[in-house]
Design a protein around this motif. Structure first.
Motif, PDB file in Angstrom:
ATOM      1  N   VAL A  92     -12.702  -5.443 -13.376  1.00 37.63           N
ATOM      2  CA  VAL A  92     -11.454  -4.557 -12.715  1.00 37.63           C
ATOM      3  C   VAL A  92     -10.467  -5.116 -13.132  1.00 37.63           C
ATOM      4  O   VAL A  92     -10.422  -6.164 -13.910  1.00 37.63           O
ATOM      5  N   LEU A  93      -9.504  -4.105 -13.866  1.00 43.90           N
ATOM      6  CA  LEU A  93      -8.438  -3.872 -14.228  1.00 43.90           C
ATOM      7  C   LEU A  93      -7.314  -3.636 -13.036  1.00 43.90           C
ATOM      8  O   LEU A  93      -7.812  -2.548 -12.108  1.00 43.90           O
ATOM      9  N   VAL A  94      -6.391  -4.391 -12.597  1.00 41.44           N
ATOM     10  CA  VAL A  94      -5.516  -4.946 -11.360  1.00 41.44           C
ATOM     11  C   VAL A  94      -4.050  -3.468 -12.732  1.00 41.44           C
ATOM     12  O   VAL A  94      -4.175  -4.375 -12.995  1.00 41.44           O
ATOM     13  N   VAL A  95      -3.553  -2.291 -11.762  1.00 40.89           N
ATOM     14  CA  VAL A  95      -2.559  -2.104 -12.183  1.00 40.89           C
ATOM     15  C   VAL A  95      -1.704  -1.924 -11.232  1.00 40.89           C
ATOM     16  O   VAL A  95      -1.914  -1.246 -10.022  1.00 40.89           O
ATOM     17  N   GLY A  96      -0.898  -2.666 -11.151  1.00 40.95           N
ATOM     18  CA  GLY A  96       0.458  -2.487 -10.295  1.00 40.95           C
ATOM     19  C   GLY A  96       1.528  -1.673 -10.763  1.00 40.95           C
ATOM     20  O   GLY A  96       2.443  -1.989 -11.657  1.00 40.95           O
ATOM     21  N   LEU A  97       2.100  -0.054 -10.044  1.00 42.23           N
ATOM     22  CA  LEU A  97       2.763   0.798 -11.050  1.00 42.23           C
ATOM     23  C   LEU A  97       3.922   0.308  -9.732  1.00 42.23           C
ATOM     24  O   LEU A  97       4.224  -0.166  -8.945  1.00 42.23           O
ATOM     25  N   GLY A  98       5.121   0.499 -10.392  1.00 43.12           N
ATOM     26  CA  GLY A  98       6.796   0.787 -10.242  1.00 43.12           C
ATOM     27  C   GLY A  98       7.597  -0.119 -10.982  1.00 43.12           C
ATOM     28  O   GLY A  98       7.126  -0.280 -12.030  1.00 43.12           O
ATOM     29  N   ASN A  99       8.899   0.162 -10.768  1.00 46.83           N
ATOM     30  CA  ASN A  99       9.668  -0.940 -11.006  1.00 46.83           C
ATOM     31  C   ASN A  99      10.674  -2.095 -10.275  1.00 46.83           C
ATOM     32  O   ASN A  99      10.857  -2.325  -9.334  1.00 46.83           O
ATOM     33  N   SER A 100      10.204  -3.290 -11.124  1.00 48.18           N
ATOM     34  CA  SER A 100      10.493  -4.440 -10.380  1.00 48.18           C
ATOM     35  C   SER A 100      11.993  -4.652 -10.560  1.00 48.18           C
ATOM     36  O   SER A 100      12.925  -5.597  -9.289  1.00 48.18           O
ATOM     37  N   PRO A 144     -12.879  -1.815 -18.787  1.00 50.28           N
ATOM     38  CA  PRO A 144     -13.333  -2.423 -17.179  1.00 50.28           C
ATOM     39  C   PRO A 144     -13.922  -1.936 -16.553  1.00 50.28           C
ATOM     40  O   PRO A 144     -14.253  -0.114 -16.969  1.00 50.28           O
ATOM     41  N   LYS A 145     -14.801  -2.405 -15.854  1.00 51.34           N
ATOM     42  CA  LYS A 145     -15.496  -1.288 -14.861  1.00 51.34           C
ATOM     43  C   LYS A 145     -15.249  -0.382 -13.855  1.00 51.34           C
ATOM     44  O   LYS A 145     -15.791   0.333 -13.577  1.00 51.34           O
ATOM     45  N   LEU A 146     -13.795  -0.767 -13.345  1.00 53.10           N
ATOM     46  CA  LEU A 146     -13.296  -0.434 -12.492  1.00 53.10           C
ATOM     47  C   LEU A 146     -11.311  -0.332 -12.356  1.00 53.10           C
ATOM     48  O   LEU A 146     -11.138  -1.451 -12.506  1.00 53.10           O
ATOM     49  N   VAL A 147     -10.675   0.085 -12.024  1.00 50.41           N
ATOM     50  CA  VAL A 147      -8.879   0.349 -11.623  1.00 50.41           C
ATOM     51  C   VAL A 147      -9.092   0.258 -10.587  1.00 50.41           C
ATOM     52  O   VAL A 147      -9.336   0.464  -9.744  1.00 50.41           O
ATOM     53  N   ILE A 148      -7.840  -0.757 -10.039  1.00 53.53           N
ATOM     54  CA  ILE A 148      -7.490  -0.587  -8.729  1.00 53.53           C
ATOM     55  C   ILE A 148      -5.920  -0.285  -8.939  1.00 53.53           C
ATOM     56  O   ILE A 148      -5.434  -1.117 -10.088  1.00 53.53           O
ATOM     57  N   VAL A 149      -5.290   0.527  -8.119  1.00 62.75           N
ATOM     58  CA  VAL A 149      -4.293   0.967  -8.601  1.00 62.75           C
ATOM     59  C   VAL A 149      -3.354   0.608  -7.154  1.00 62.75           C
ATOM     60  O   VAL A 149      -3.937   1.532  -6.292  1.00 62.75           O
ATOM     61  N   ILE A 150      -1.969   0.089  -7.784  1.00 64.63           N
ATOM     62  CA  ILE A 150      -1.291  -0.393  -6.557  1.00 64.63           C
ATOM     63  C   ILE A 150       0.059   0.527  -6.432  1.00 64.63           C
ATOM     64  O   ILE A 150       0.395   0.940  -7.661  1.00 64.63           O
ATOM     65  N   ASP A 151       1.093   1.227  -5.503  1.00 66.77           N
ATOM     66  CA  ASP A 151       1.593   2.757  -5.879  1.00 66.77           C
ATOM     67  C   ASP A 151       2.174   2.261  -4.343  1.00 66.77           C
ATOM     68  O   ASP A 151       2.155   2.622  -3.684  1.00 66.77           O
ATOM     69  N   ALA A 152       3.198   2.193  -4.401  1.00 68.88           N
ATOM     70  CA  ALA A 152       4.590   2.795  -3.725  1.00 68.88           C
ATOM     71  C   ALA A 152       5.294   4.370  -3.233  1.00 68.88           C
ATOM     72  O   ALA A 152       5.195   4.458  -4.656  1.00 68.88           O
ATOM     73  N   LEU A 153       4.618   4.685  -2.395  1.00 62.54           N
ATOM     74  CA  LEU A 153       5.338   5.699  -2.529  1.00 62.54           C
ATOM     75  C   LEU A 153       6.106   6.641  -1.302  1.00 62.54           C
ATOM     76  O   LEU A 153       6.172   5.849  -0.791  1.00 62.54           O
ATOM     77  N   ALA A 154       6.000   7.770  -1.279  1.00 62.45           N
ATOM     78  CA  ALA A 154       6.805   8.218  -0.528  1.00 62.45           C
ATOM     79  C   ALA A 154       6.238   8.310   1.187  1.00 62.45           C
ATOM     80  O   ALA A 154       4.948   9.545   0.844  1.00 62.45           O
ATOM     81  N   SER A 155       6.620   8.052   2.095  1.00 61.28           N
ATOM     82  CA  SER A 155       5.836   8.508   3.451  1.00 61.28           C
ATOM     83  C   SER A 155       6.389  10.494   4.019  1.00 61.28           C
ATOM     84  O   SER A 155       7.271  10.322   3.252  1.00 61.28           O
ATOM     85  N   LYS A 166     -16.847 -20.668 -13.210  1.00 61.83           N
ATOM     86  CA  LYS A 166     -18.282 -21.121 -13.249  1.00 61.83           C
ATOM     87  C   LYS A 166     -19.409 -19.209 -13.292  1.00 61.83           C
ATOM     88  O   LYS A 166     -18.243 -18.815 -13.520  1.00 61.83           O
ATOM     89  N   GLU A 167     -20.364 -19.887 -13.648  1.00 58.48           N
ATOM     90  CA  GLU A 167     -21.274 -18.253 -14.369  1.00 58.48           C
ATOM     91  C   GLU A 167     -21.057 -17.613 -12.698  1.00 58.48           C
ATOM     92  O   GLU A 167     -21.283 -17.737 -12.239  1.00 58.48           O
ATOM     93  N   GLY A 168     -20.950 -16.754 -13.443  1.00 50.71           N
ATOM     94  CA  GLY A 168     -21.204 -14.933 -12.792  1.00 50.71           C
ATOM     95  C   GLY A 168     -19.894 -14.555 -12.196  1.00 50.71           C
ATOM     96  O   GLY A 168     -19.501 -13.854 -11.464  1.00 50.71           O
ATOM     97  N   THR A 169     -18.498 -15.509 -12.770  1.00 50.56           N
ATOM     98  CA  THR A 169     -17.127 -14.843 -12.495  1.00 50.56           C
ATOM     99  C   THR A 169     -16.779 -13.962 -13.017  1.00 50.56           C
ATOM    100  O   THR A 169     -17.410 -13.013 -13.704  1.00 50.56           O
ATOM    101  N   ARG A 170     -16.155 -12.928 -12.140  1.00 52.30           N
ATOM    102  CA  ARG A 170     -15.919 -11.690 -12.123  1.00 52.30           C
ATOM    103  C   ARG A 170     -14.325 -11.804 -13.332  1.00 52.30           C
ATOM    104  O   ARG A 170     -13.911 -12.752 -13.060  1.00 52.30           O
ATOM    105  N   MET A 171     -14.853 -10.858 -14.635  1.00 52.38           N
ATOM    106  CA  MET A 171     -13.383 -10.060 -15.297  1.00 52.38           C
ATOM    107  C   MET A 171     -12.419 -10.243 -14.228  1.00 52.38           C
ATOM    108  O   MET A 171     -12.661  -9.138 -14.192  1.00 52.38           O
ATOM    109  N   ILE A 172     -11.378 -10.336 -14.060  1.00 54.22           N
ATOM    110  CA  ILE A 172      -9.594  -9.818 -14.174  1.00 54.22           C
ATOM    111  C   ILE A 172      -8.621  -9.755 -14.413  1.00 54.22           C
ATOM    112  O   ILE A 172      -8.641 -10.332 -14.923  1.00 54.22           O
ATOM    113  N   SER A 173      -8.173  -8.338 -15.106  1.00 57.25           N
ATOM    114  CA  SER A 173      -6.999  -8.884 -15.050  1.00 57.25           C
ATOM    115  C   SER A 173      -5.849  -7.562 -14.881  1.00 57.25           C
ATOM    116  O   SER A 173      -6.611  -7.427 -13.554  1.00 57.25           O
TER     117      SER A 173
END
Lengths: 311, 311, 311, 311
Positions: free
Chosen positions: C104-112, C176-187, C142-149
């Motif tokens: 899994v690749l985790v992507v954090g959108l936005g401006n710090s 990666p097999k899946l991407v998680i995207v985090i986004d601060a958005l307008a309500s 441990k064997e079987g640990t998921r690769m996370i970036s």
């Protein structure tokens, strides 16, 4: 008096005993050690009378050192255990001076814009203050709650005002029964840097360690007891070099490459000579570990939680 | 007295004149406007006597408003021009109260850990303090240099102490001749937010705008003149809605979709009614523009440079 | 299709049902609600087929909304409960797409450097990445640990590069097999601001909410499933005014001061008209609550902990 | 090859000449020095052929060192002069590789949450990117404007991905003609720390200085020329001690307290031996000056302005 070159009462006691070849405790001094766990160790030194004062050159009172190993990579449980240990020590010191409802003012020295000097302001931001609630909304707090207030007065370089003048002004206005002062200070040893909390009930002279002599913050200047929490976060290059020179010579000795003169150097404290060699070249930098952001973060959690629990 | 719902003397004067259908200036009040350039405008209002005081409900003194358009995207030259304009106004006000060497204490209200409230502490960090140099190293400063000190006392919620108590303690200890207070405050109009500096020589009540009534910071409480710099950085939702409702009805009128009742609504100030409608649902948030980090950065440069120049 | 003016599948479903006077669930849609505790509520909507897609204008997939009340003053236990709830939902969605070891690749959108837009980068800083350890020091895991970036690619305004181009480049390189995207958005609603997490497995269009159309981040552009976590942190003034106008008219109705036209206004969505009225005067600010620093801090703890647990 | 223990081509050249007792320049190397003013000095070294490569163990190319004294207390004019000097050098290097319109990608290595490692991300935040404007709003830019983009990819420890993999992915997707990489690195000498910029057109191996071997970022891995800007911001304790030991022995010599063995120690490079002595006791900290926040602030202004001017 010896040139102890350390603020730690426990280290001074060791030096004094060694120099005087004492088998037992120094007269006028009591001390004990405790291991909380493999990473946390406490030393308590009490100076009981003038004999103790004279021996190690510090005023009568309690001096406690809390050492935390591997603070930079500390997990939540280590931080909690350290905070609990700090809270216990702090509680005993506070209880020795004021009663359970006695008002306390917590003062965080330092500059929030300079990372190694930002511990005090960071802790203040986490102190659970109650004074305003008790004063204006007493219905929201349990009876008997202690009044707590907190301030981060800044540093002489950005305020232009002696820190003690600011604190004195506030103490005279709000009349706490005891003041707790948090100070990031210069370490006298490479081992202590960013891993030690020094508690004492005799107050402190802020900035003493890095050559900025400013007025004492103590019962003498404020009129109420002052509990000081000092945390070494920086170190002079001359201190690093002095500590490391010993290790280097030791290695040369092991390799049979040392000589009498070097052996003698190792026995002595060469700090002053090293400092004199470095200063003309502007080499005597004050430095801090690369990981200082994380260290300050973890240490401020420990100190804030320790204070909150103890009050 | 009218319910002016604005702290700005100039806006109150306009409302009073409109309500009383005055062609000329209100008795007891003098005012003037100046355009520095297309983005910077100054309004100066002086309340001269009791007539003026009674008309607009503010104490005798000088009230100056500096408006800066497009502050968020301001270039270096805009920031410099704004700082110069602020310095000029500030210099006149200070000179009216103390002489060129009179010691000044600059106070930055606010919380450095809350972005929209961090203006005061940020400015304090940039003030060129001289008091400690004059006191301890007088050989390094030109004779006649003004003593300047600066402090950021924190906020009631994190200190537990009334801000005025802290400042009073310091003023009583170091005896400045004048105090400058910087305060991020709540705007009474969507147009003013993060683009206006309000100067006055009559002091301020911190937090008044957002419902935290805390004690006045003025000559009455401190014993020396207080010059206040107020910068609106947040706004209540009810204020936004009230301002926008008028624009919305205007648009309906243009499209011939309005009616008598709406026309009447537009004439009135509906702030109180809107607030009453929002509060029960927790909709009356205090909000700040998304770009608040940049706005605070630019504004703190203007205010710090303006103060440094004027002193 | 209706002009739903909301991204939330659950809100769109409600609007569709009301408009079509449906008693039961919309065909092609399944949904359920769950109360975790008095402060935490979950809604799950599944769009099953083309009927569902057509009805509410969103692609087939899972849409989950997690609402957290009083987030600003949340205590540690609330934050933990929210993180646990988020982890549960996330785990189910991830498990529906890849197996337990799938990278899994985790992507954090936005401006710090922009507080209301700093959630993504803050979360990335807390993700427990394993990819480099598994690759270079496999003996330590441990064997079987998921690769996370994890990566925080910045925003178009400071990079000059479409976010999807950056992510695409990385995905093509590390597979990666899946991407998680985090986004601060307008309500799209005052109630959701800084208290809601929206999960879906259909990807997102970053910045859509505030008028910056940038390319889609989804299986279509990246070639792997994209789980999106959207957190509303800002809101347009026109949205605030539209929401509040209804409350204001409701109050007028209760006081029998409303009229037919106002009653009609209340029934309608006036967002577009309000926006048109505000834009010419530069009144349509994007705003964020004054407490945004604390909200971002708490929310980033919840999201980081939720992701870490689920992976 | 010698164990040069320095990355600076100019320092290696000096060591080589001394060791080989050369009066003139090393064959295959050209060099020159320039004093911009009393605080700013430039050294340019060009390695012309295999002779030069073999002599000092660095690939053919240009190596420029910009030294800025007293950076911590630098005034605006010093910062501007330094930025101008950097821009001049950078412009010459860039022009030697691509034409005036050639697209450039600027990469800021480092971690924005670790002060001594935050230079790269800070600079990226100030780069004037144009790529998105040229692509989407070409009417707003002058014809012939160079496409500039910028990214801050994070560090292996928080991303789990080799930095070069991330950059490679982006380069393959957007096809710049040249890459500029900014890297905060470990200093090999106490004098260079936080006061030097090292430019070269041969790329870099990030983190090499502190023992994290990660893959090369250069034309070999990216397929386009890579201009590297390295700024030393941290230093190993062993380096400090090695530098200071020489000064200490020199002082002993002056006081006629040294001896043959010490004199010999001074002639040698004791870095490796010192390091071996320190590591077992965990004394070989990586440290940074106490004033690192101000140093990073000033240096990031110089580098950002230097890059912006040169492009």
């Amino acid at each position: 008096m010896y040139n102890f070159r350390t603020d730690l009462a426990s280290e001074r006691r060791d030096i004094y005993r060694k120099a005087n070849k004492l088998e037992n405790e120094v007269e006028g001094i009591e001390s004990e050690q405790e291991e909380i766990n493999e990473n946390i160790r406490i030393e308590r030194v009490k100076i009981l009378d003038e004999n103790g004062e004279k021996a190690i050159g510090k005023p009568k009172g309690s001096y406690i050192t809390l050492d935390i190993k591997k603070l930079r990579i500390a997990q939540d449980e280590d931080i909690e255990a350290s905070a609990n240990a700090l809270a216990n020590e702090l509680r005993k010191i506070i209880d020795a001076h004021i009663d359970k409802q006695g008002e306390v003012l917590v003062v965080g020295l330092g500059n929030s814009y300079v990372t190694p000097d930002s511990l005090g302001p960071k802790v203040i931001n986490e102190i659970e203050v109650t004074r305003h609630v008790i004063k204006y909304l007493p219905q929201y707090v349990k009876e008997g709650t202690r009044m707590i207030s907190a301030i981060s007065p800044g540093v002489l370089g950005t305020t232009g005002i002696e820190t003690v003048e600011i604190i004195k002004g506030i103490v005279d206005n709000i009349h706490p029964k005891l003041v707790i002062v948090i100070d990031a200070l210069a370490s006298r040893s490479i081992e202590r840097i960013s891993s030690t909390v020094q508690l004492s009930d005799t107050g402190i002279v802020p900035g003493a360690g890095v050559g900025n002599t400013r007025s004492e913050i103590s019962v003498n200047t404020l009129g109420v007891p002052v509990v000081a929490l000092g945390i070494p976060t920086v170190v002079e290059t001359a201190v690093l070099v002095n500590d490391c020179l010993d290790l280097f010579i030791e290695k040369l000795q092991q390799e049979a490459k040392s000589n009498d003169y070097l052996n003698k150097l190792k026995e002595e404290d060469n700090y002053e000579e090293i400092k004199e060699a470095l200063v003309p070249k502007d080499y005597n930098l004050i430095v801090t570990p690369k990981e200082i952001d994380d260290l300050i973060e973890n240490m401020s959690q420990i100190v804030a939680s320790g204070i909150n629990q103890s009050l």
